[in-house]
Scaffold this motif. Structure first.
Motif, mmCIF file in Angstrom:
data_model
loop_
_atom_site.group_PDB
_atom_site.id
_atom_site.type_symbol
_atom_site.label_atom_id
_atom_site.label_comp_id
_atom_site.label_asym_id
_atom_site.label_seq_id
_atom_site.Cartn_x
_atom_site.Cartn_y
_atom_site.Cartn_z
ATOM 1 N N GLU A 84 -65.231 -16.770 -15.753
ATOM 2 C CA GLU A 84 -66.199 -17.543 -16.513
ATOM 3 C C GLU A 84 -66.806 -16.640 -17.581
ATOM 4 O O GLU A 84 -67.336 -15.575 -17.280
ATOM 5 N N ALA A 85 -66.723 -17.063 -18.843
ATOM 6 C CA ALA A 85 -67.178 -16.222 -19.941
ATOM 7 C C ALA A 85 -68.653 -16.442 -20.252
ATOM 8 O O ALA A 85 -69.450 -15.527 -20.201
ATOM 9 N N VAL A 86 -68.998 -17.661 -20.594
ATOM 10 C CA VAL A 86 -70.377 -18.007 -20.929
ATOM 11 C C VAL A 86 -70.719 -19.286 -20.184
ATOM 12 O O VAL A 86 -69.917 -20.219 -20.143
ATOM 13 N N SER A 87 -71.919 -19.354 -19.606
ATOM 14 C CA SER A 87 -72.273 -20.542 -18.833
ATOM 15 C C SER A 87 -73.778 -20.705 -18.738
ATOM 16 O O SER A 87 -74.518 -19.736 -18.606
ATOM 17 N N THR A 88 -74.199 -21.959 -18.853
ATOM 18 C CA THR A 88 -75.589 -22.321 -18.540
ATOM 19 C C THR A 88 -75.618 -23.355 -17.421
ATOM 20 O O THR A 88 -76.630 -24.033 -17.218
ATOM 21 N N LEU A 89 -74.503 -23.508 -16.703
ATOM 22 C CA LEU A 89 -74.455 -24.487 -15.620
ATOM 23 C C LEU A 89 -75.455 -24.113 -14.530
ATOM 24 O O LEU A 89 -75.537 -22.949 -14.121
ATOM 25 N N PRO A 90 -76.216 -25.091 -14.039
ATOM 26 C CA PRO A 90 -77.129 -24.810 -12.928
ATOM 27 C C PRO A 90 -76.351 -24.349 -11.693
ATOM 28 O O PRO A 90 -75.202 -24.741 -11.481
ATOM 29 N N SER A 91 -76.971 -23.517 -10.910
ATOM 30 C CA SER A 91 -76.307 -23.009 -9.706
ATOM 31 C C SER A 91 -76.042 -24.145 -8.727
ATOM 32 O O SER A 91 -76.825 -25.094 -8.617
ATOM 33 N N GLY A 92 -74.916 -24.039 -8.056
ATOM 34 C CA GLY A 92 -74.554 -25.052 -7.072
ATOM 35 C C GLY A 92 -73.592 -26.099 -7.583
ATOM 36 O O GLY A 92 -73.068 -26.898 -6.796
ATOM 37 N N LEU A 93 -73.333 -26.124 -8.883
ATOM 38 C CA LEU A 93 -72.403 -27.098 -9.442
ATOM 39 C C LEU A 93 -70.979 -26.572 -9.359
ATOM 40 O O LEU A 93 -70.706 -25.415 -9.662
ATOM 41 N N THR A 94 -70.067 -27.463 -8.963
ATOM 42 C CA THR A 94 -68.644 -27.124 -8.893
ATOM 43 C C THR A 94 -67.898 -27.984 -9.906
ATOM 44 O O THR A 94 -67.776 -29.202 -9.708
ATOM 45 N N PRO A 95 -67.408 -27.403 -11.014
ATOM 46 C CA PRO A 95 -66.738 -28.200 -12.048
ATOM 47 C C PRO A 95 -65.461 -28.859 -11.511
ATOM 48 O O PRO A 95 -64.777 -28.308 -10.644
ATOM 49 N N PRO A 96 -65.124 -30.042 -12.012
ATOM 50 C CA PRO A 96 -63.863 -30.684 -11.631
ATOM 51 C C PRO A 96 -62.675 -29.986 -12.290
ATOM 52 O O PRO A 96 -62.843 -29.107 -13.144
ATOM 53 N N LYS A 117 -59.552 -28.981 -21.231
ATOM 54 C CA LYS A 117 -58.838 -27.821 -21.753
ATOM 55 C C LYS A 117 -58.739 -27.948 -23.261
ATOM 56 O O LYS A 117 -58.218 -28.932 -23.789
ATOM 57 N N LEU A 118 -59.253 -26.945 -23.965
ATOM 58 C CA LEU A 118 -59.253 -27.006 -25.421
ATOM 59 C C LEU A 118 -57.844 -26.814 -25.961
ATOM 60 O O LEU A 118 -57.066 -26.007 -25.442
ATOM 61 N N PRO A 119 -57.483 -27.536 -27.027
ATOM 62 C CA PRO A 119 -56.140 -27.421 -27.588
ATOM 63 C C PRO A 119 -55.906 -26.051 -28.214
ATOM 64 O O PRO A 119 -56.826 -25.445 -28.782
ATOM 65 N N ASP A 120 -54.667 -25.587 -28.090
ATOM 66 C CA ASP A 120 -54.217 -24.334 -28.708
ATOM 67 C C ASP A 120 -54.921 -23.096 -28.145
ATOM 68 O O ASP A 120 -54.829 -22.017 -28.721
ATOM 69 N N LYS A 121 -55.664 -23.245 -27.063
ATOM 70 C CA LYS A 121 -56.330 -22.092 -26.468
ATOM 71 C C LYS A 121 -56.313 -22.240 -24.953
ATOM 72 O O LYS A 121 -56.390 -23.337 -24.414
ATOM 73 N N GLU A 122 -56.250 -21.125 -24.291
ATOM 74 C CA GLU A 122 -56.340 -21.142 -22.832
ATOM 75 C C GLU A 122 -57.798 -21.073 -22.419
ATOM 76 O O GLU A 122 -58.246 -20.150 -21.744
ATOM 77 N N ILE A 123 -58.548 -22.064 -22.850
ATOM 78 C CA ILE A 123 -59.986 -22.105 -22.582
ATOM 79 C C ILE A 123 -60.331 -23.443 -21.950
ATOM 80 O O ILE A 123 -59.902 -24.494 -22.424
ATOM 81 N N LEU A 124 -61.096 -23.382 -20.882
ATOM 82 C CA LEU A 124 -61.603 -24.589 -20.247
ATOM 83 C C LEU A 124 -63.071 -24.758 -20.620
ATOM 84 O O LEU A 124 -63.884 -23.841 -20.439
ATOM 85 N N LEU A 125 -63.399 -25.931 -21.139
ATOM 86 C CA LEU A 125 -64.781 -26.254 -21.461
ATOM 87 C C LEU A 125 -65.334 -27.163 -20.370
ATOM 88 O O LEU A 125 -64.758 -28.207 -20.077
ATOM 89 N N VAL A 126 -66.425 -26.754 -19.779
ATOM 90 C CA VAL A 126 -67.090 -27.554 -18.742
ATOM 91 C C VAL A 126 -68.388 -28.104 -19.321
ATOM 92 O O VAL A 126 -69.203 -27.354 -19.852
ATOM 93 N N TYR A 127 -68.526 -29.399 -19.217
ATOM 94 C CA TYR A 127 -69.712 -30.105 -19.729
ATOM 95 C C TYR A 127 -70.457 -30.700 -18.534
ATOM 96 O O TYR A 127 -69.851 -31.316 -17.653
ATOM 97 N N ALA A 128 -71.747 -30.501 -18.488
ATOM 98 C CA ALA A 128 -72.567 -31.081 -17.411
ATOM 99 C C ALA A 128 -73.850 -31.637 -18.018
ATOM 100 O O ALA A 128 -74.551 -30.936 -18.739
ATOM 101 N N LYS A 129 -74.119 -32.894 -17.717
ATOM 102 C CA LYS A 129 -75.349 -33.516 -18.226
ATOM 103 C C LYS A 129 -76.234 -33.926 -17.065
ATOM 104 O O LYS A 129 -75.767 -34.503 -16.081
#
Length: 210
Positions: A84-96, A117-129
């Motif tokens: 995980e590179a950068v994250s502001t996810l609250p603790s206890g959350l498990t991304p799908p 998964k972002l196109p052309d990159k091996e990067i996963l973006l996790v969104y939590a609202k």
């Protein structure tokens, strides 16, 4: 009493079914809005980083995204491979898994998560609202419906009680007349006002007494 209880049960079930239906519609609408927001964020981030190859530069861009969206109760995370590179996810959350979404509750609130998964990159973006406000809105809705339901139930119960009492009064008078006849008063007569079933019964009683 059975009529009264049945009436009040149906009334209150209808009121709270309406409240729950409203709540479910609000949840569905919030999820649709969240999915649209996630697409906008993912597209904007992909455009902003399409010419960046260094991981450190991508992290700086994501940090600015995280800081901006956290003020809107939206939490983001990017992953390079397994780390995980950068994250502001609250603790206890498990991304799908990538390409999926899910709801998850924590001790503090309730979240709707999407992983893409972002196109052309091996990067996963996790969104939590944070959609915990919907639960608070529902509690507020229930706190309004409960006193309204109680007042409406009391008012309608009183109305129904007096209506049923009025409907039953001819039968009570007929019972009193029957009691007098049992005691030997054969001159007693029942009231026969109107043309409903009680009046017809009163006429039959008077013919019997005659």
């Amino acid at each position: 009493m059975v009529t009264l209880v049945l009436f009040l049960v149906i009334l209150n079930v209808g009121i709270f079914s309406l409240a729950f239906y409203t709540y479910e519609n609000n949840v569905s609408a919030a999820k649709e809005i969240a999915a649209a927001e996630e697409k906008v964020i993912a597209t904007a981030f992909a455009n902003d980083t399409q010419y960046l190859s260094r991981e450190e530069s991508i992290r700086r861009v994501m940090s600015s995204y995280c800081e901006f969206y956290q003020k809107k109760s939206i939490y983001l995370s990017i992953r390079f491979g397994e780390g995980e590179a950068v994250s502001t996810l609250p603790s206890g959350l498990t991304p799908p898994e990538a390409g999926y979404s899910k709801e998850q509750r924590t001790e503090e609130s309730r979240f709707f998560l999407i992983t893409e998964k972002l196109p052309d990159k091996e990067i996963l973006l996790v969104y939590a609202k944070d959609i915990g406000y919907l639960d608070e809105d529902f509690k507020g809705l229930v706190s309004v419906y409960v006193p309204i339901s109680l007042l409406a139930s009391l008012f309608l119960a009183l109305c129904l009680f007096f209506v049923l009492r009025k409907l039953a009064s001819p039968l009570e008078r007929l019972r009193a007349a029957t009691e007098e006849m049992v005691q030997g008063n054969f001159s007693v007569r029942a009231e026969t006002k109107g043309s409903d079933e009680f009046s017809l019964l009163g006429k039959d009683f008077n013919r019997m007494a005659q």
